[in-house]
Design a protein around this motif. Structure first.
Motif, mmCIF file in Angstrom:
data_model
loop_
_atom_site.group_PDB
_atom_site.id
_atom_site.type_symbol
_atom_site.label_atom_id
_atom_site.label_comp_id
_atom_site.label_asym_id
_atom_site.label_seq_id
_atom_site.Cartn_x
_atom_site.Cartn_y
_atom_site.Cartn_z
ATOM 1 N N GLU A 1 0.814 -1.205 0.000
ATOM 2 C CA GLU A 1 0.000 0.000 0.000
ATOM 3 C C GLU A 1 0.852 1.261 0.000
ATOM 4 O O GLU A 1 0.469 2.282 -0.549
ATOM 5 N N LYS A 2 2.013 1.166 0.634
ATOM 6 C CA LYS A 2 2.837 2.361 0.775
ATOM 7 C C LYS A 2 3.743 2.620 -0.424
ATOM 8 O O LYS A 2 4.233 3.730 -0.605
ATOM 9 N N PHE A 3 3.998 1.574 -1.214
ATOM 10 C CA PHE A 3 4.931 1.733 -2.338
ATOM 11 C C PHE A 3 4.315 1.206 -3.630
ATOM 12 O O PHE A 3 4.206 -0.010 -3.811
ATOM 13 N N ARG A 4 3.929 2.097 -4.511
ATOM 14 C CA ARG A 4 3.355 1.659 -5.782
ATOM 15 C C ARG A 4 4.369 0.829 -6.569
ATOM 16 O O ARG A 4 4.027 -0.133 -7.233
ATOM 17 N N SER A 5 5.643 1.236 -6.445
ATOM 18 C CA SER A 5 6.685 0.493 -7.154
ATOM 19 C C SER A 5 6.581 -0.994 -6.811
ATOM 20 O O SER A 5 6.558 -1.854 -7.688
ATOM 21 N N PHE A 6 6.479 -1.277 -5.525
ATOM 22 C CA PHE A 6 6.463 -2.661 -5.053
ATOM 23 C C PHE A 6 5.240 -3.391 -5.606
ATOM 24 O O PHE A 6 5.347 -4.486 -6.161
ATOM 25 N N LYS A 7 4.101 -2.764 -5.474
ATOM 26 C CA LYS A 7 2.839 -3.368 -5.920
ATOM 27 C C LYS A 7 2.872 -3.664 -7.428
ATOM 28 O O LYS A 7 2.584 -4.779 -7.869
ATOM 29 N N ALA B 1 13.361 -11.662 -7.867
ATOM 30 C CA ALA B 1 12.055 -11.049 -7.592
ATOM 31 C C ALA B 1 10.979 -12.111 -7.399
ATOM 32 O O ALA B 1 10.076 -11.952 -6.579
ATOM 33 N N GLU B 2 11.087 -13.214 -8.143
ATOM 34 C CA GLU B 2 10.088 -14.283 -8.008
ATOM 35 C C GLU B 2 10.104 -14.882 -6.598
ATOM 36 O O GLU B 2 9.103 -15.433 -6.143
ATOM 37 N N LEU B 3 11.246 -14.793 -5.921
ATOM 38 C CA LEU B 3 11.301 -15.297 -4.549
ATOM 39 C C LEU B 3 10.242 -14.604 -3.700
ATOM 40 O O LEU B 3 9.573 -15.227 -2.869
ATOM 41 N N LEU B 4 10.088 -13.304 -3.914
ATOM 42 C CA LEU B 4 9.061 -12.565 -3.179
ATOM 43 C C LEU B 4 7.694 -12.704 -3.858
ATOM 44 O O LEU B 4 6.671 -12.835 -3.204
ATOM 45 N N ARG B 5 7.744 -12.647 -5.191
ATOM 46 C CA ARG B 5 6.486 -12.696 -5.948
ATOM 47 C C ARG B 5 5.720 -13.994 -5.668
ATOM 48 O O ARG B 5 4.493 -13.998 -5.629
ATOM 49 N N SER B 6 6.445 -15.086 -5.471
ATOM 50 C CA SER B 6 5.774 -16.362 -5.226
ATOM 51 C C SER B 6 4.952 -16.294 -3.938
ATOM 52 O O SER B 6 3.833 -16.794 -3.875
ATOM 53 N N VAL B 7 5.496 -15.625 -2.935
ATOM 54 C CA VAL B 7 4.770 -15.468 -1.675
ATOM 55 C C VAL B 7 3.624 -14.464 -1.859
ATOM 56 O O VAL B 7 2.518 -14.654 -1.344
ATOM 57 N N ASN C 1 7.534 -20.149 4.275
ATOM 58 C CA ASN C 1 7.976 -21.067 5.325
ATOM 59 C C ASN C 1 9.463 -20.824 5.602
ATOM 60 O O ASN C 1 10.085 -19.952 4.990
ATOM 61 N N TYR C 2 9.993 -21.572 6.488
ATOM 62 C CA TYR C 2 11.379 -21.362 6.917
ATOM 63 C C TYR C 2 12.369 -21.410 5.755
ATOM 64 O O TYR C 2 13.287 -20.603 5.637
ATOM 65 N N GLU C 3 12.152 -22.410 4.877
ATOM 66 C CA GLU C 3 13.055 -22.562 3.734
ATOM 67 C C GLU C 3 13.008 -21.324 2.841
ATOM 68 O O GLU C 3 14.030 -20.840 2.366
ATOM 69 N N VAL C 4 11.782 -20.858 2.605
ATOM 70 C CA VAL C 4 11.612 -19.678 1.755
ATOM 71 C C VAL C 4 12.278 -18.469 2.404
ATOM 72 O O VAL C 4 12.972 -17.685 1.745
ATOM 73 N N LEU C 5 12.100 -18.347 3.712
ATOM 74 C CA LEU C 5 12.693 -17.208 4.414
ATOM 75 C C LEU C 5 14.218 -17.225 4.291
ATOM 76 O O LEU C 5 14.857 -16.210 4.041
ATOM 77 N N LYS C 6 14.795 -18.391 4.435
ATOM 78 C CA LYS C 6 16.250 -18.501 4.317
ATOM 79 C C LYS C 6 16.710 -18.190 2.895
ATOM 80 O O LYS C 6 17.770 -17.600 2.684
ATOM 81 N N GLU C 7 15.886 -18.583 1.957
ATOM 82 C CA GLU C 7 16.189 -18.276 0.563
ATOM 83 C C GLU C 7 16.152 -16.764 0.336
ATOM 84 O O GLU C 7 17.024 -16.202 -0.330
ATOM 85 N N ILE D 1 11.067 -2.579 -14.216
ATOM 86 C CA ILE D 1 11.039 -3.251 -12.919
ATOM 87 C C ILE D 1 12.440 -3.195 -12.311
ATOM 88 O O ILE D 1 13.415 -3.570 -12.952
ATOM 89 N N ASP D 2 12.497 -2.696 -11.077
ATOM 90 C CA ASP D 2 13.777 -2.412 -10.460
ATOM 91 C C ASP D 2 14.003 -3.392 -9.301
ATOM 92 O O ASP D 2 13.344 -3.307 -8.272
ATOM 93 N N THR D 3 14.923 -4.316 -9.490
ATOM 94 C CA THR D 3 15.166 -5.299 -8.432
ATOM 95 C C THR D 3 15.683 -4.641 -7.165
ATOM 96 O O THR D 3 15.463 -5.149 -6.063
ATOM 97 N N ALA D 4 16.365 -3.489 -7.321
ATOM 98 C CA ALA D 4 16.821 -2.784 -6.124
ATOM 99 C C ALA D 4 15.625 -2.495 -5.225
ATOM 100 O O ALA D 4 15.682 -2.681 -4.004
ATOM 101 N N GLU D 5 14.551 -2.058 -5.826
ATOM 102 C CA GLU D 5 13.341 -1.728 -5.080
ATOM 103 C C GLU D 5 12.814 -2.973 -4.351
ATOM 104 O O GLU D 5 12.404 -2.911 -3.198
ATOM 105 N N ILE D 6 12.848 -4.088 -5.048
ATOM 106 C CA ILE D 6 12.351 -5.336 -4.456
ATOM 107 C C ILE D 6 13.283 -5.799 -3.329
ATOM 108 O O ILE D 6 12.835 -6.224 -2.270
ATOM 109 N N THR D 7 14.579 -5.661 -3.553
ATOM 110 C CA THR D 7 15.540 -6.024 -2.511
ATOM 111 C C THR D 7 15.383 -5.120 -1.299
ATOM 112 O O THR D 7 15.436 -5.575 -0.150
#
Lengths: 552, 377
Positions: free
Chosen positions: A81-87, A120-126, A148-154, A176-182
């Motif tokens: 909600e706070k970052f259109r870039s992220f959404k 980015a898909e690491l986050l996008r999948s969640v 889950n734990y594995e995903v978090l560690k990834e 799409i800016d991976t810096a923003e996602i990171t």
């Protein structure tokens, strides 16, 4: 570090062949040489960050709060909600793959999860699982998976294998800016107390002492005094820098790395000489600050809020001292923060004046609101107006190329100013090939707080594309000096060069200025700022001098 | 075999069977496939599209974060790159226009090669060509289809039709029946481009690795749409008048199912309906998303004009006063100016335990000295 593979081993081990297993079924391997050490709990406490504890990324149990999944979910939701870039970036990637081989960490490691799209898909999948109905319905086949734990560690592993350099965003058809996602991902990890020490401890230091290295005020002054000793020895003139001076014209802020370690220290000496020259000749009144003694901002690598907390000191100090405007030294991510965040976060800077160079009369209209000027903009303006007394021959033994730092490149567009300054202070300048400079520049491999010691293998791998381009001009033109406008570059490129291109040294642009600058009343200059005898250097340079001088 | 691609293929085949067998075997289902589903799909498309745009626009834009792809505007004698580092609204408009119309960023694409320790980057133009061909062919086909929804057919539509069918007519006349109605280039290009985009997902290893079912599904679906369209026109030669009658019925809200509409037409229409309904929930929304991308649609004059963050909030900072309290004695001793002179007893109480790290050490030790991390190898 004895585990570090040799350059040959690293090159021959490079394969760009993804495994046959689906990426979701390949767990992240957190291993020495790649991973950075976990954040020190004391540093988290200084900052009031959640979950301070002693933990290790190599442990199975990361000692997370019980409701950590909920914290991540809520944090994710808030940031959408706070970052259109992220959404938008979560929604619109088509996985065309244009970004894949643009990432220096992918080029250097061959690890498919270092392709920006997959990072980015690491986050996008969640995201798909938690926030889209279709995603949840179709599940894994459509790239959705629960946290889950594995995903978090990834996440932790790969978000600290991204240097937020934005090179992928240049090539992405949707920007799409991976810096923003990171940045978002690291914010979320910080909610659980997951960070790396190399970032969080400098942040804590900076918060308390004013700079990343934890240099206290008296020591900061001592260090600059020490440089003044050296300058006096080299030039016969002793600069007299001012500290925390109320009513000065200009506040100068630069990364503390440059008052601390070679070769950045020589750049700091360059600043001291420049300001001394300008004071003697034109009466320019510049002050350093021990409170705002850090230009860099590792908050950018932590969270937006932390970035703001650290950055606030610059305006606060400028207001307290009553200066007219702020001058910023050579630094990479510092300039991303100043150029794109500072005014929004801690402005408006209505207590400052439109930056005008009193010597040339040039108004820096491009900094009209933020009121902070880059030192190469300032110096380029001085040189263009003939206000500096330069003798470039003291740099004649150098064949220089220029490394555009990621942030001033893709988060600002500072390309011609440093090149102009270099060309006016050095006779031999050779740019690297177009694919590796300016907006297409490659990261040093150690940006965004990844310049620790324990992840040397990652750093050398990530720096491969940069080093390879340097090697190209080294082989072709005999380039022996890599110039840059970033303190992290100066701290990490020497390691990178000695690993991949051993005959190339590293310098800041204002070291070149310092060497070329004639100080009024100076003695015979026989040494450069590194206290090397110029006569010796010229001798060795002439031996290697050949027919490659077509470019100036 | 790749499960993701197979499942998508099966899904499209199932969709084909549903519509084809449905129309053939179930009496009265033509109303469903010819009227109910298309209307429903259109409603889902429009509502879903708008809803998605609203969701995006409700998210804040706290910071101005354009990706700068060229020289900034600074000193008067340094030439700025107005398009890639846009400092005015007009320049942003041009940047966006070129991005949308010419896929400018994609045109930068290169392919990295590592050979004998040397990395090289070659211009990789195929993705750009393929993407342009796909989108423009798709757009042309869409535009041409206005002939089914208008009466009389507007001049621009007829012009595009003529242009589209002009090139290949002569060349392809030798083939048995093809060329008689005038072969539309756009349809063939669309089919070819979709095939290319599919094949690269199969054969380029890294692209294959990142591809999801939702990447294959629209490709198969669009392939199905183009393929059925081409079949109807050149091979099965359906009753075009009847098809138009149905289409006109839909747009004039007087829906009817004419007699001679063949089953393949319903398959075509069903595929299109599925695509429409799927659109707002999928990556196809990049059509709308590109307009919202902050790295492209913002001005880069961020030091000249202040950007306001709607949710900016005060944060805890370490003030100068607190800093001076921490270090006052040392500052005085070092000859640094202070704002507040210490009271005698305060001065005695303030002792800092750790000396600052001496110069000439690697930064590693410096940060450590301040906080002593536990793990060091």
């Amino acid at each position: 570090m004895s585990d570090l593979p040799t350059a040959e081993e690293m090159l021959s081990g490079l394969k760009y062949r993804p495994p046959s297993t689906d990426w979701m079924d390949v767990p992240a391997e957190i291993r020495k040489g790649i991973a950075c050490y976990a954040g020190n709990p004391k540093s988290l406490e200084v900052l009031g960050f959640p979950n301070p504890r002693t933990w290790s990324c190599f442990d199975d149990d990361w000692q997370l709060p019980e409701n950590w999944q909920e914290i991540i979910h809520e944090g994710f939701k808030e940031r959408l909600e706070k970052f259109r870039s992220f959404k938008v970036f979560m929604d619109i990637c088509v996985r065309c793959g244009a970004c894949a081989d643009k990432c220096h960490y992918f080029i250097g490691t061959g690890d498919p999860k270092n392709m920006p799209v997959l990072r980015a898909e690491l986050l996008r999948s969640v995201y798909r699982n938690d926030f889209t109905r279709v995603g949840k319905l179709l599940g894994k086949i459509n790239g959705a998976r629960p946290m889950n734990y594995e995903v978090l560690k990834e996440w932790w592993s790969y978000l600290f294998q991204c240097s937020e350099c934005r090179r992928c965003s240049l090539y992405c058809p949707y920007g799409i800016d991976t810096a923003e996602i990171t940045i978002m991902g690291r914010e979320l990890l910080n909610l659980l107390g997951l960070n790396i020490d190399w970032i969080i401890t400098p942040v804590a230091n900076c918060y308390r002492t004013g700079n990343h290295l934890g240099i206290q005020p008296h020591a900061f002054k001592d260090m600059l005094d020490f440089f003044c000793d050296d300058i006096e020895e080299i030039t016969g003139i002793r600069p007299d820098p001012q500290f925390n001076k109320k009513g000065a014209d200009i506040l100068f802020v630069t990364p503390s790395g440059d008052v601390f370690a070679d070769p950045g220290t020589f750049t700091a000496m360059g600043y001291l000489m420049l300001f001394h020259f300008l004071q003697e000749k034109y009466g320019l009144d510049v002050t350093w600050s021990t409170y705002a003694s850090e230009g860099g901002n590792f908050g950018l690598f932590t969270s937006h809020e932390t970035m703001k907390r650290l950055n606030a000191k610059m305006y606060a100090e400028a207001r307290r001292l009553g200066v007219k405007w702020i001058l910023g030294g050579e630094c990479g991510h510092m300039w991303r923060v100043i150029h794109q965040y500072m005014d929004t976060m801690n402005g408006p800077a209505d207590f400052l004046q439109m930056p005008v160079n009193p010597i040339t009369g040039t108004a820096f209209k491009n900094a009209a609101s933020t009121k902070m000027v880059h030192i190469t903009e300032f110096t380029a303006d001085l040189i263009k107006h003939g206000k500096l007394d330069l003798d470039p021959s003291r740099n004649d033994h150098l064949k220089v190329t220029f490394h555009d730092s990621c942030n001033p490149a893709r988060g600002m567009g500072l390309f011609d100013e440093p090149r102009y300054v270099i060309k006016q202070t050095c006779k031999h300048f050779y740019d690297m090939p177009a694919n590796a400079i300016r907006e297409q520049t490659f990261c040093c491999g150690s940006g965004s707080g990844l310049n620790a010691g324990e992840d040397m293998e990652l750093r050398m791998a990530g720096g491969l594309p940069r080093a390879n381009a340097v090697k190209h001009v080294h082989d072709k033109h005999g380039v022996n000096m890599l110039a840059c406008v970033c303190a992290i570059d100066r701290a990490v490129l020497p390691d990178l060069m000695s690993y991949w291109v051993p005959d190339v040294d590293v310098t800041g642009v204002h070291e070149l200025v310092g060497n070329a600058l004639n100080l009024p009343g100076q003695s015979d200059r026989t040494m450069n700022l590194r206290s090397e005898e110029l006569a010796d250097l010229q001798g060795t340079a002439e031996d290697t001098e050949d027919e490659t001088d077509e470019e100036k | 075999m790749n499960k993701r691609y197979l499942l998508s293929l099966i899904a499209v085949i199932v969709l084909f069977l549903i519509s084809y067998l449905g129309v053939e075997a179930v009496p009265g289902s033509k109303w469903l496939f010819g009227i109910v589903i298309p209307y429903a799909a259109l409603i889902v498309f429009v509502a879903g599209f708008i809803r998605r745009l609203l969701t995006w626009s409700r998210s804040a834009v706290p910071f101005a974060i354009p990706t700068t792809g060229g020289q900034q505007k600074t000193l008067s004698w340094i030439k700025p790159n107005a398009i890639d580092n846009p400092s005015s609204k007009g320049a942003v408009f041009v940047r966006m226009l070129l991005e949308i119309v010419t896929f400018r960023s994609l045109f930068r694409n290169s392919r990295m090669k590592l050979r004998e320790g040397k990395i090289s980057y070659q211009l990789e133009i195929f993705l750009w060509v393929g993407a342009l061909a796909f989108h423009y062919a798709f757009f042309t086909v869409l535009f041409r289809h206005l002939r089914f929804f208008t009466d009389p057919i507007p001049l621009p539509v007829r012009l595009v039709e003529d242009l589209d069918s002009f090139f290949r007519m002569e060349i392809l006349q030798d083939f048995i029946q093809i060329g008689v109605p005038g072969v539309y280039l756009s349809g063939l290009v669309l089919l070819a481009a979709v095939t290319y985009l599919f094949l690269r997902r199969i054969f380029i290893r890294n692209v294959n690795y990142i591809s999801l079912a939702s990447d294959y599904f629209p490709l198969f679906l669009i392939f199905g749409i183009a393929f059925t369209g081409i079949m109807m026109r050149y091979v099965l030669k359906i009753d075009v008048t009847a098809a138009k009658q149905l289409a006109m019925g839909l747009v004039t809200f007087r829906p009817n199912i004419p007699q001679n509409v063949s089953s393949i037409f319903f398959v075509h229409l069903f595929f299109v309906s599925i695509l429409l309904a799927y659109f707002p929930f999928s990556k196809l929304m990049h059509l709308g998303g590109i307009f919202f991308s902050p790295t492209r649609n913002m001005r880069a004059d961020t030091r000249a004009v202040r950007h306001v963050n709607p949710w900016n909030y005060p944060v805890k900072v370490h003030t100068y006063e607190e800093y001076e309290d921490d270090f006052r004695d040392k500052m005085i001793e070092a000859g640094l100016p202070v704002d507040k002179m210490p009271e005698p007893q305060e001065a005695a109480a303030e002792e800092e335990e750790e000396p600052a790290a001496p110069p000439q050490e690697p930064p590693a030790d410096a940060a450590d000295a301040a906080a002593e991390p536990e793990e060091k190898e």
